[in-house]
Each structure stands twice: as C-alpha cells, then as structure tokens.
Motif scaffolding. Sequence first.
Motif, short mmCIF file in Angstrom:
data_model
loop_
_atom_site.label_atom_id
_atom_site.label_comp_id
_atom_site.label_asym_id
_atom_site.label_seq_id
_atom_site.Cartn_x
_atom_site.Cartn_y
_atom_site.Cartn_z
N VAL A 180 0.84 -1.21 0.00
CA VAL A 180 0.00 0.00 0.00
C VAL A 180 0.87 1.26 0.00
CG1 VAL A 180 -1.93 -1.13 1.14
CG2 VAL A 180 -0.16 -0.04 2.53
N ILE A 181 2.18 1.07 0.15
CA ILE A 181 3.13 2.17 0.09
C ILE A 181 4.17 1.80 -0.98
CG2 ILE A 181 4.85 3.54 1.34
CD1 ILE A 181 2.08 3.83 2.48
N TYR A 226 5.27 7.07 -1.21
CA TYR A 226 4.03 7.65 -1.73
C TYR A 226 2.94 6.59 -1.78
CZ TYR A 226 5.13 5.43 -6.24
OH TYR A 226 5.41 4.52 -7.23
N ASP A 227 1.72 7.06 -1.86
CA ASP A 227 0.54 6.19 -1.97
C ASP A 227 0.31 5.88 -3.45
OD1 ASP A 227 -1.95 5.02 -2.08
OD2 ASP A 227 -2.91 6.48 -0.75
N PRO A 228 0.34 4.60 -3.86
CA PRO A 228 0.14 4.28 -5.28
C PRO A 228 -1.18 4.82 -5.84
CG PRO A 228 0.87 2.34 -4.06
CD PRO A 228 0.58 3.40 -3.05
N ALA A 229 -2.16 4.99 -4.96
CA ALA A 229 -3.45 5.54 -5.42
C ALA A 229 -3.37 7.04 -5.71
CB ALA A 229 -4.53 5.27 -4.38
N ASP A 230 -2.32 7.68 -5.20
CA ASP A 230 -2.14 9.13 -5.41
C ASP A 230 -0.64 9.40 -5.52
OD1 ASP A 230 -2.37 11.83 -5.61
OD2 ASP A 230 -3.12 12.17 -3.57
N GLY A 286 4.79 11.68 8.03
CA GLY A 286 4.46 10.96 9.25
C GLY A 286 4.99 9.55 9.20
N MET A 287 4.91 8.86 10.33
CA MET A 287 5.46 7.51 10.42
C MET A 287 4.37 6.44 10.42
SD MET A 287 8.57 6.65 13.00
CE MET A 287 9.75 7.79 12.31
N GLU A 288 3.17 6.80 10.87
CA GLU A 288 2.10 5.81 11.00
C GLU A 288 1.82 5.06 9.70
OE1 GLU A 288 1.05 8.87 14.23
OE2 GLU A 288 1.93 8.87 12.22
N PRO A 289 1.67 5.74 8.54
CA PRO A 289 1.33 4.99 7.33
C PRO A 289 2.47 4.15 6.77
CG PRO A 289 1.66 7.31 6.81
CD PRO A 289 1.69 7.19 8.30
N LEU A 290 3.69 4.36 7.28
CA LEU A 290 4.85 3.67 6.73
C LEU A 290 5.12 2.33 7.41
CD1 LEU A 290 7.26 6.73 6.37
CD2 LEU A 290 5.50 5.91 4.80
N LEU A 336 8.40 -1.97 7.16
CA LEU A 336 8.73 -0.56 7.36
C LEU A 336 9.16 -0.02 6.01
CD1 LEU A 336 9.66 -2.24 10.11
CD2 LEU A 336 10.22 0.07 10.86
N ILE A 337 8.27 0.70 5.35
CA ILE A 337 8.49 1.12 3.97
C ILE A 337 8.62 2.64 3.90
CG2 ILE A 337 7.57 1.11 1.62
CD1 ILE A 337 6.06 -1.42 2.27
N GLY A 338 9.79 3.09 3.49
CA GLY A 338 9.98 4.53 3.29
C GLY A 338 10.31 5.31 4.54
N ILE A 339 10.79 4.65 5.59
CA ILE A 339 11.19 5.36 6.81
C ILE A 339 12.42 6.20 6.50
CG2 ILE A 339 11.97 5.14 9.19
CD1 ILE A 339 9.17 4.18 8.97
#
Length: 481
Positions: free
Chosen positions: A225-226, A322-326, A333-337, A348-351
């Motif tokens: 998702v990332i 980045y978000d593939p949908a956008d 932020g760190m939460e979505p990563l 852990l993607i993109g930290i």
Amino acid sequence: MRILDGQPSVYDTVIIGGGLLGCFCALNLARCSLKTLLLEKREDVCTGISKANTAVIYPGYDNRPGTLKTTLTLKANRDFEKLCQKLNVSFSRCGSLLISEGPKGRQTVEKKYRQGIENQIPGLKLLSARELSELEPGLTPKASLGLYAPSAGTVHPWELCIAAWEAAKELGAQTMFHSEVTGICKKDAYFHLEINHKHTVLSRSVINCAGILADQVQALYTEPVIRIRPELAEYMLFEPEKKDLLKHIIFYETEEKGISLVPTLNGKILAGPVNRPANADSPLSTSDAGQKKLLAESEKILPKIAEEKKLRSFSGLRPNPYDPADPQRSLRGMEPLITDTKDGLISLIGIKTPGLTCSHELGKLIRDKVLDFLHIDPVVKEIPPRPVFREYSENPACQKILCRCEGITSGEVLDAIQRGATTIDGVKKRTGSGMGLCQGSHCSPRIAEILSSTLSVPMEQITKDGPGSCYLSPGCQRNLL
C-alpha cells in the motif's frame, strides 16, 4: 526448494535487511529470547540507506504534536546517551541552531518553536542575530532569527548500526549475508522465505526492513500500500583547520528548504543533502550541479568554510514514500509507513528522517507487535555490553601505523576483520581508516593486502564496498606495500 542446510527448521522471526532498523529490530527481539535470523543481501550490515545521512539526532520540533513520529523522536532523543553508553558508541549532544533568512524562513522558525514548546522539548530558545553571532561567530550576518535546541546531537551511524548488530549477536541472533529474499509465501502457520532462488527458511513472523527495496520485498508476498520513489542525496565533507569553526548543528531555512552543516564526531564538517531523482539501481555518484549547490549553500551559512579543505563528496539513496493511489502526494508521518498484514509480516516502507534518531524506539515498537502476534509475554533482557575486540590492537607485534591520517594500526585492522569486515569500507566503518586528508590513498592498498591474506581471498576479489567495486583489476601488481 529445500530447507537451508545447517539452520534451525523454524525461526520465531526473520528480519530482512541489515541497516539500522533491521539491526535494532534484531537486537530488541533477541532481548526477548526469540529465535531471530537477520537476512542481508550484501556482505555486511549498514551498506544501504543507513550508511549515508547527516548523522543528526533530532530534538523533535519538526514534528506535529501527538503523532507517532513525535512520540518516538522525543523518547529516543531523551534516552540516546544511555543507549550509546550501553552500546559503547560515541555521541555528542552539541545542540542545533535553526537559522532563518527572509520572511518565509522566519515564519518557519517561529512555527517550529511553537511546535517544540508544545512537544515540551527542553531548553528551546529563540535567538536574535546578535545572540546567534555570540554562539557561532562564523555564521552569516544575514541570519535574522535562530532557534536553539540544546538536545540535538550527532553520532556515527555506521558505529551505531554495527554496535546494535554485535549486541544482537551476543544475545543469540543469527545472520546470513549474501542472502537476497527472492520469494515469500505462507503455508499453514509458517512463512517460507526463498533465498537466492535456491534455499528456504521458515519463520513464524517476518519483518521487512529492506530499505530502498522494502516495497519490492513486500510485493513478493502481497501488493504494497506504500511505494518508494528513490532520491539520490549528495553530501560534501570539509576538513577545517580550526576545530571550533563550527560547534553546533546548523539547519538553514530560507525562502526554499536549505541544507544542514554538521560538526562530526571526528572533527570534520558535513554539508548536505542536495536531492535529485533516482532509482533503486542508480550508481551512488555526485553531480557538478549538486556539488556547486552544496558549496554555495555552505558558504552562505558559514562564509569562512570556503577557505577550508574539501575532503570528499559522496551520495546515498533516500526513500521518498508515496501512496500508489495518489502518486503525486508524498507521504508524511510515520504511521502509514509501518504496514502490518495481520498474519505476521510487518513492513517498514519509506522510513527516513528521523529514522536514525528513532531506530532503537522503532525496534522496540516492532518487537511489541511481533510479541503480540506470537502471543508471547517475555522477560526483556538488558542490552549486553558491546563485545571487545582487542586481540590484535593490543599486540605489540601489530602496532604498525597503516592509516597515517587517523593513526590506525595493523592490529586495529585485524580486529575489524575479526568483527566482520570483509571490504575496505567495512574496515573503515569499524576503525575510521581512510577518513583523513588523503582519503585512503595511503592505507587502502595496505588494508586490501591484510584483508586478502587474513580472509584467504585473492587480491583481485577484495572490494572497496561490495559487488562492482573490486579494488584491483585482474593482472594488477599485487605487492602494494
């Protein structure tokens, strides 16, 4: 695929990637007596994102109050001295100055001051141009406002990463180098990880810390998702004649985002980064445009730096998630990563910044997620003393100086090899060799000879920094000493 010979049939957890995050995850899971395996595709730890950054331990005023990034940064900063003492790693809490030029820069400084106060960062203070000049006499007179954060610091990222790995090994964590994960599937309760298209290891859980390739590793199991859009970050290193030319970390805010100047632990000044687009396979090269910009920006901040020797320039890959949908929207932020498949694979993607600062705290956070998934309530052991390797460095027969700039002996090089170095840069990360004025032109051939004889590897196979960097071409003269 066959189960890898000579290894336990099932691990509690397998960690993919031997950078700072992977090594601190390994350390914190090994502290709980979990059967832990670290997989690294290269020949050593700390060979990817972790090896090239500004080495700053951030105070936390950049982060919005109440976020995970803020919580981890504040705790990590507060406890960093204790961590470094336990790991026997050098750390300097030299403090930082965020200086501004122009209306937009001033607004940024004031905003970060307000955030820092809300985040309860100790010692924060807004400084006038006069007060800035008193703290750092060499700063540009154009700096109209500054934010002083005494809690900021600097560390050697290589030393920190290697120390975490060595401590994890002391607690029983295992490591497999030259081990690229080429497939992941789950059968019954176990993940099957294919290694180099040849072998398989089994694990009850998997932690993906594969750095710039973390999204590609995630895609081996499920659609991420990332996604990561790599950037190439360029840096420049100066050797100041006056060791007090710069005493604090400097962050520069103008009408555009500026660079940082960092007084390193070994007396150098690091400038950077300047970023440009790249891909995961981009050569780690610098550009004329990037180096000119670094030099110009450095002179803007510290005019007298133009008189100092430029030691070297280098670059490193940085993730831009980045978000593939956008795809046009970079993630903050760190939460979505931190993504969790809920069946035992955590990625852990993109930290990135402040990944170095938070590496230990992220390791503890991931440890707790794994323990929760495995339904384990462990006793958490203390971090053990860092292993001491002095068999050769204290031997009177091994006191020949190889690196004249930094005073590194043959015994220290032999101890570094005993600790796991297999390349010239691997020795550099463990001893500091090749970091002086000559940048290894004198000591590198001598270190290559010692690596060759100690590891029983032909001289032509000794590399500077892993695949594609052979120190000698076949047929070159071997007796270099």
